[in-house]
Design a protein around this motif. Structure first.
Motif, short mmCIF file in Angstrom:
data_model
loop_
_atom_site.label_atom_id
_atom_site.label_comp_id
_atom_site.label_asym_id
_atom_site.label_seq_id
_atom_site.Cartn_x
_atom_site.Cartn_y
_atom_site.Cartn_z
N SER A 1 23.43 68.00 23.32
CA SER A 1 23.79 68.33 21.94
C SER A 1 23.50 67.18 20.97
CB SER A 1 25.28 68.69 21.86
OG SER A 1 26.09 67.62 22.34
N ALA A 2 23.36 65.96 21.51
CA ALA A 2 23.23 64.79 20.63
C ALA A 2 21.80 64.46 20.24
CB ALA A 2 23.87 63.56 21.29
N TRP A 3 20.84 64.78 21.10
CA TRP A 3 19.47 64.33 20.84
C TRP A 3 18.82 65.15 19.74
CZ3 TRP A 3 16.26 62.47 25.65
CH2 TRP A 3 16.91 61.36 26.21
N ASN A 4 18.74 64.56 18.58
CA ASN A 4 18.05 65.15 17.43
C ASN A 4 17.70 64.03 16.46
OD1 ASN A 4 20.45 64.62 15.85
ND2 ASN A 4 21.31 66.51 16.70
N GLU A 5 17.04 64.36 15.38
CA GLU A 5 16.60 63.34 14.42
C GLU A 5 17.76 62.55 13.84
OE1 GLU A 5 13.64 66.82 13.91
OE2 GLU A 5 15.72 66.49 14.53
N LYS A 6 18.83 63.22 13.48
CA LYS A 6 19.98 62.56 12.87
C LYS A 6 20.60 61.54 13.82
CE LYS A 6 24.49 63.47 10.74
NZ LYS A 6 25.47 64.54 10.37
N HIS A 7 20.76 61.93 15.08
CA HIS A 7 21.37 61.04 16.08
C HIS A 7 20.52 59.79 16.30
CE1 HIS A 7 23.54 59.85 19.74
NE2 HIS A 7 22.36 59.69 20.31
N PHE A 8 19.20 59.97 16.49
CA PHE A 8 18.35 58.81 16.76
C PHE A 8 18.21 57.92 15.53
CE2 PHE A 8 17.29 60.94 20.64
CZ PHE A 8 16.86 59.94 21.49
N LEU A 9 18.23 58.51 14.34
CA LEU A 9 18.15 57.69 13.14
C LEU A 9 19.41 56.86 12.97
CD1 LEU A 9 16.60 56.93 10.58
CD2 LEU A 9 17.69 58.87 9.43
N GLU A 10 20.56 57.44 13.27
CA GLU A 10 21.84 56.73 13.09
C GLU A 10 22.06 55.66 14.13
OE1 GLU A 10 26.67 57.74 12.91
OE2 GLU A 10 25.17 59.37 13.03
N TYR A 11 21.75 55.95 15.40
CA TYR A 11 22.08 55.02 16.48
C TYR A 11 20.89 54.19 16.97
CZ TYR A 11 26.49 57.54 16.75
OH TYR A 11 27.71 58.10 16.44
N TYR A 12 19.67 54.64 16.71
CA TYR A 12 18.51 53.92 17.23
C TYR A 12 17.45 53.67 16.16
CZ TYR A 12 20.63 55.15 21.66
OH TYR A 12 21.52 55.29 22.70
N GLY A 13 17.84 53.73 14.89
CA GLY A 13 16.88 53.55 13.82
C GLY A 13 16.17 52.22 13.85
N SER A 14 16.87 51.15 14.28
CA SER A 14 16.27 49.81 14.30
C SER A 14 15.66 49.46 15.65
CB SER A 14 17.32 48.76 13.94
OG SER A 14 18.40 48.77 14.88
N HIS A 15 15.72 50.35 16.62
CA HIS A 15 15.16 50.10 17.95
C HIS A 15 13.66 50.39 17.94
CE1 HIS A 15 18.93 49.80 20.48
NE2 HIS A 15 19.39 50.15 19.29
N MET A 16 12.91 49.60 18.72
CA MET A 16 11.47 49.77 18.83
C MET A 16 11.14 50.65 20.03
SD MET A 16 10.28 47.69 16.39
CE MET A 16 8.63 47.16 16.81
N GLU B 1 -6.64 46.28 24.27
CA GLU B 1 -6.41 45.22 25.24
C GLU B 1 -5.27 45.57 26.18
OE1 GLU B 1 -8.41 42.69 25.39
OE2 GLU B 1 -9.53 43.46 23.65
N ASP B 2 -4.85 46.82 26.18
CA ASP B 2 -3.76 47.31 27.03
C ASP B 2 -2.40 46.76 26.63
OD1 ASP B 2 -5.36 48.92 28.62
OD2 ASP B 2 -5.83 47.31 30.01
N ASN B 3 -2.30 46.22 25.41
CA ASN B 3 -1.00 45.78 24.92
C ASN B 3 -0.25 46.97 24.33
OD1 ASN B 3 -1.39 42.90 25.39
ND2 ASN B 3 -2.88 42.99 23.74
N ASN B 4 1.05 47.03 24.60
CA ASN B 4 1.84 48.13 24.08
C ASN B 4 1.96 48.05 22.57
OD1 ASN B 4 2.27 48.96 26.71
ND2 ASN B 4 4.25 47.96 26.89
N VAL B 5 1.99 49.20 21.93
CA VAL B 5 2.15 49.29 20.48
C VAL B 5 3.50 49.96 20.21
CG1 VAL B 5 1.22 50.20 18.32
CG2 VAL B 5 -0.34 49.48 20.16
N TYR B 6 4.33 49.29 19.42
CA TYR B 6 5.69 49.79 19.17
C TYR B 6 5.89 50.14 17.70
CZ TYR B 6 6.71 47.72 23.75
OH TYR B 6 6.71 47.41 25.08
N LEU B 7 6.89 50.99 17.48
CA LEU B 7 7.25 51.38 16.12
C LEU B 7 8.75 51.64 16.09
CD1 LEU B 7 6.04 52.07 13.30
CD2 LEU B 7 5.95 54.47 14.06
N LYS B 8 9.41 51.21 15.01
CA LYS B 8 10.84 51.46 14.89
C LYS B 8 11.10 52.96 14.78
CE LYS B 8 12.64 47.16 12.93
NZ LYS B 8 13.34 46.55 11.79
N MET B 9 12.21 53.38 15.35
CA MET B 9 12.54 54.80 15.34
C MET B 9 12.62 55.35 13.91
SD MET B 9 13.14 57.64 16.84
CE MET B 9 13.28 57.14 18.56
#
Length: 478
Positions: A123-138, A146-154
């Motif tokens: 029930s929790a996994w949706n845009e609102k939940h990830f923005l609120e709790y994981y917005g600053s996570h990469m 070069e096989d280096n990982n590419v990250y983006l903030k949620m």
């Protein structure tokens, strides 16, 4: 003369306006950067400027036309539920023994319902939940050349999904095996990462023998998958003969699966000028499987090959047996978790694939199962004997379905990161030639999984290979 209060109000308004403009430009820079890195096959526009006839600098811009030139966003990729002929079973009432007997042992795909009902993420996994709790996570959205990982903030990814992704042919998406790590730059801000606690491995798939080899030895095996419409994974098979399960918590996915042994030239033909993204495959390759061209056989080409389609709905978990070739595309905004595993049922097939592709991993798996057989002969005795009898079985030949597919995003960069070889992709721009070594991936799940030749694609192994290569070049120069 304006009053002091009016001046303060005006300054405050300008400050807020400037802040909004700065945030907008920051977001655009980040999206431009990750698009350029994760999808270097889509050529950027490069402008060169000269100042005072001395210093020069380049401005790199995303070619917006290249990202939506096929206008895939205007097409409808939804399929009728009647096309979905894969059986469905209730995960709360079907015993594990029945699942193994009817589906895992005979190597048949199946969709399982009700497995996620008790998960926190149900029930929790949706845009609102990830923005609120994981917005600053990469989170990982691909790899560069070069096989280096590419990250983006949620928070930036979710904003992209609501804006640019609506028109991109194959949008970026998250396919991250390290989703449980805390990648915040400022650890004191926001919520710590607790995503591993949001789901539980279903009992059907709990006997994962690769866990015996240890977390450090085994290849990446679990991924968080988030993406919008038209994002997805190109045609591939999962690595080392492993089976997989994919639990969808929000949105809808379209799957197309082919049984082991399906000829590669049929399911993964050359697709130029298109890329190997899922949406390109469904747009250009899939239609031929709907053709009936035999006057003596009314079946379509797909039906003759044993192709099956699935429209996966929220709360459903699909089981993909080892060796099945498959391509999957998101039909709307989706949140899912997926894992690869080696069970006692498919252990022989996985061991034969692992023994030659990853000798050390295969040897450790064999040794651990033999040790367990001594302690618990009733449960592991027969399995240990069967693996022992395979010691003189010749190497499994490369699957005819091994394909070079690049997924996305996103992930793709890989569609999985598996490749049969390298190819030079020479790109020209208005400033001259840019030569880049580009990987042409082949079937083996996404980003950080093994290549088809067994090469480990975890970050540690990639860094070790780079170090060895640098040493080799230095020795060659000296």
């Amino acid at each position: 003369m304006p009053s002091k209060n009016n001046q303060e109000v005006e300054r405050s308004r300008k400050k807020r306006s400037k802040s909004r403009e700065t945030q907008g430009s920051r977001y655009e820079r980040k999206i431009r950067r990750v698009k350029t890195k994760a999808r270097s096959d889509i050529k950027p526009i490069i402008y060169t400027f000269t100042i005072a006839e001395q210093s020069t600098f380049q401005l790199i811009e995303i070619d917006l036309f290249a990202w939506n030139k096929w206008k895939f966003h205007s097409q409808d990729y939804w399929i009728s539920p009647y096309v979905d002929t894969v059986p469905r079973i209730n995960g709360r009432s079907t015993p594990k023994s029945e699942f193994i007997e009817k589906y895992e042992a005979p190597n048949r795909p199946v969709v399982i319902t009700r497995l996620t009902d008790e998960w926190r993420g149900h029930s929790a996994w949706n845009e609102k939940h990830f923005l609120e709790y994981y917005g600053s996570h990469m989170f990982k959205i691909g790899e560069d050349d070069e096989d280096n990982n590419v990250y983006l903030k949620m928070k930036h990814f979710l904003r992209y999904s609501e804006t640019d992704a609506q028109h991109d042919d194959s949008p970026l998406y998250i396919f991250d095996s390290g989703f449980y790590k805390d990648r915040r730059k400022k650890k004191r801000q926001g919520q710590p990462n607790t995503l591993l606690g949001d789901y539980q491995v279903p009992d059907y798939f709990s006997d994962d023998l690769f866990r015996l080899t240890g977390e450090r030895r085994r290849p990446p095996y679990r991924w968080l998958v988030i993406g919008g419409a038209r994002s997805g994974t190109g045609i591939h098979t999962d690595p080392l003969g492993t089976s997989a399960w994919n639990a969808l918590l929000k949105g809808h996915k379209r799957w197309c699966l082919f049984p082991p042994g399906t000829p590669k030239n049929l399911v993964d033909p050359p697709m130029k000028p298109y890329d190997h993204e899922a949406v390109s495959w469904f747009s250009t390759v899939f239609p031929k499987f709907q053709v009936r061209d035999d006057p003596y056989d009314n079946r379509t080409l797909g039906e003759k090959l044993g192709m099956v389609q699935v429209l996966q709905r929220p709360g459903e978990t699909i089981f993909v047996p080892g060796g099945w070739i498959h391509v999957v595309m998101n039909l709307d905004m989706t949140f899912a978790i997926t894992q690869n595993f080696c069970s006692p049922t498919n252990a022989e097939y996985v061991y034969l694939n692992t023994r030659h592709s990853r000798p050390k991993l295969g040897a450790k798996l064999y040794r651990k199962i033999q040790e367990l057989a001594v302690k618990n002969p009733k449960m592991y005795g027969e399995l240990a004997k069967s693996l022992d009898s395979l010691q003189y079985v010749p190497r499994i030949p490369p699957s005819s379905s091994d394909s070079s597919s690049s997924s996305s995003s996103s992930s793709s960069s890989t569609s999985s990161n598996s490749d049969n070889g390298n190819s030079d992709d020479n790109r020209s721009s208005n400033t001259g030639k840019i030569s880049r070594k580009r990987k042409f991936q082949v079937s083996s799940t996404e980003s950080e999984t093994d290549l088809s030749d067994g090469t480990c694609m975890c970050q540690k192994c990639k860094q070790n290979r780079k170090r060895v290569e640098r040493q080799r070049l230095m020795e060659k120069k000296s």
